[in-house]
Design a protein around this motif. Structure first.
Motif, PDB file in Angstrom:
ATOM      1  N   MET A   1       0.835  -1.181   0.000  1.00  0.00           N
ATOM      2  CA  MET A   1       0.000   0.000   0.000  1.00  0.00           C
ATOM      3  C   MET A   1       0.875   1.238   0.000  1.00  0.00           C
ATOM      4  O   MET A   1       1.889   1.271   0.666  1.00  0.00           O
ATOM      5  CB  MET A   1      -0.873   0.045   1.254  1.00  0.00           C
ATOM      6  CG  MET A   1      -1.956  -0.943   1.297  1.00  0.00           C
ATOM      7  SD  MET A   1      -2.959  -0.665   2.784  1.00  0.00           S
ATOM      8  CE  MET A   1      -4.367  -1.592   2.306  1.00  0.00           C
ATOM      9  N   SER A   2       0.451   2.228  -0.724  1.00  0.00           N
ATOM     10  CA  SER A   2       1.197   3.476  -0.715  1.00  0.00           C
ATOM     11  C   SER A   2       0.397   4.530   0.049  1.00  0.00           C
ATOM     12  O   SER A   2      -0.828   4.612  -0.078  1.00  0.00           O
ATOM     13  CB  SER A   2       1.461   3.942  -2.144  1.00  0.00           C
ATOM     14  OG  SER A   2       0.245   4.207  -2.795  1.00  0.00           O
ATOM     15  N   PHE A   3       1.097   5.290   0.852  1.00  0.00           N
ATOM     16  CA  PHE A   3       0.477   6.312   1.680  1.00  0.00           C
ATOM     17  C   PHE A   3       1.317   7.571   1.609  1.00  0.00           C
ATOM     18  O   PHE A   3       2.534   7.509   1.486  1.00  0.00           O
ATOM     19  CB  PHE A   3       0.380   5.844   3.136  1.00  0.00           C
ATOM     20  CG  PHE A   3      -0.486   4.637   3.298  1.00  0.00           C
ATOM     21  CD1 PHE A   3      -1.834   4.784   3.515  1.00  0.00           C
ATOM     22  CD2 PHE A   3       0.036   3.368   3.210  1.00  0.00           C
ATOM     23  CE1 PHE A   3      -2.651   3.674   3.649  1.00  0.00           C
ATOM     24  CE2 PHE A   3      -0.764   2.255   3.341  1.00  0.00           C
ATOM     25  CZ  PHE A   3      -2.113   2.413   3.561  1.00  0.00           C
ATOM     26  N   SER A   4       0.677   8.719   1.732  1.00  0.00           N
ATOM     27  CA  SER A   4       1.423   9.969   1.754  1.00  0.00           C
ATOM     28  C   SER A   4       2.016  10.165   3.142  1.00  0.00           C
ATOM     29  O   SER A   4       1.495   9.654   4.138  1.00  0.00           O
ATOM     30  CB  SER A   4       0.516  11.136   1.385  1.00  0.00           C
ATOM     31  OG  SER A   4      -0.441  11.354   2.381  1.00  0.00           O
ATOM     32  N   ALA A   5       3.101  10.915   3.216  1.00  0.00           N
ATOM     33  CA  ALA A   5       3.789  11.141   4.479  1.00  0.00           C
ATOM     34  C   ALA A   5       2.892  11.832   5.507  1.00  0.00           C
ATOM     35  O   ALA A   5       3.062  11.632   6.700  1.00  0.00           O
ATOM     36  CB  ALA A   5       5.049  11.956   4.244  1.00  0.00           C
ATOM     37  N   GLN A   6       1.930  12.610   5.064  1.00  0.00           N
ATOM     38  CA  GLN A   6       1.061  13.315   6.015  1.00  0.00           C
ATOM     39  C   GLN A   6       0.082  12.376   6.709  1.00  0.00           C
ATOM     40  O   GLN A   6      -0.524  12.745   7.704  1.00  0.00           O
ATOM     41  CB  GLN A   6       0.317  14.444   5.327  1.00  0.00           C
ATOM     42  CG  GLN A   6      -0.701  13.976   4.311  1.00  0.00           C
ATOM     43  CD  GLN A   6      -1.281  15.129   3.516  1.00  0.00           C
ATOM     44  OE1 GLN A   6      -0.667  16.180   3.394  1.00  0.00           O
ATOM     45  NE2 GLN A   6      -2.452  14.927   2.986  1.00  0.00           N
ATOM     46  N   ASN A   7      -0.083  11.183   6.222  1.00  0.00           N
ATOM     47  CA  ASN A   7      -0.998  10.203   6.823  1.00  0.00           C
ATOM     48  C   ASN A   7      -0.262   9.039   7.473  1.00  0.00           C
ATOM     49  O   ASN A   7      -0.853   7.997   7.697  1.00  0.00           O
ATOM     50  CB  ASN A   7      -1.961   9.668   5.770  1.00  0.00           C
ATOM     51  CG  ASN A   7      -2.881  10.750   5.243  1.00  0.00           C
ATOM     52  OD1 ASN A   7      -3.132  11.729   5.911  1.00  0.00           O
ATOM     53  ND2 ASN A   7      -3.351  10.574   4.040  1.00  0.00           N
ATOM     54  N   LEU A   8       1.017   9.211   7.754  1.00  0.00           N
ATOM     55  CA  LEU A   8       1.865   8.128   8.243  1.00  0.00           C
ATOM     56  C   LEU A   8       2.545   8.536   9.544  1.00  0.00           C
ATOM     57  O   LEU A   8       3.087   9.635   9.652  1.00  0.00           O
ATOM     58  CB  LEU A   8       2.911   7.798   7.182  1.00  0.00           C
ATOM     59  CG  LEU A   8       3.952   6.745   7.492  1.00  0.00           C
ATOM     60  CD1 LEU A   8       3.313   5.381   7.643  1.00  0.00           C
ATOM     61  CD2 LEU A   8       4.985   6.721   6.390  1.00  0.00           C
TER      62      LEU A   8
END
Length: 79
Positions: A1-8
């Protein structure tokens, strides 16, 4: 899964002034996911045996009690 840094968020455990990465929490489409760090799996430390079994792979929170946040992490938030 790919996630943006703001949601990690990376989650750490501190023992004797040493920080060990436990894993990462991420938010996508209003759902919260957790994935253990591979090195942390080798410790055998169980954060939450029923909600976060000690295994590899992504774990999805289906509990809405804390707006989807796993209870063990909700307990660590400031009051």
């Amino acid at each position: 899964m790919s996630f943006s840094a703001q949601n990690l968020v990376y989650v750490y455990y501190q023992v004797s002034k040493i920080n060990q990465c436990m894993g990462r929490l991420f938010l996508k489409n209003r759902e919260i996911f957790f994935e253990y760090d591979a090195a942390f799996l080798n410790t055998g430390l169980k954060l939450s045996p029923f909600k976060l079994p000690l295994k590899s792979g992504v774990i999805i929170s289906h509990d809405r009690t804390f707006d989807g946040l796993f209870g063990v992490f909700n307990d660590s938030l400031p009051d």
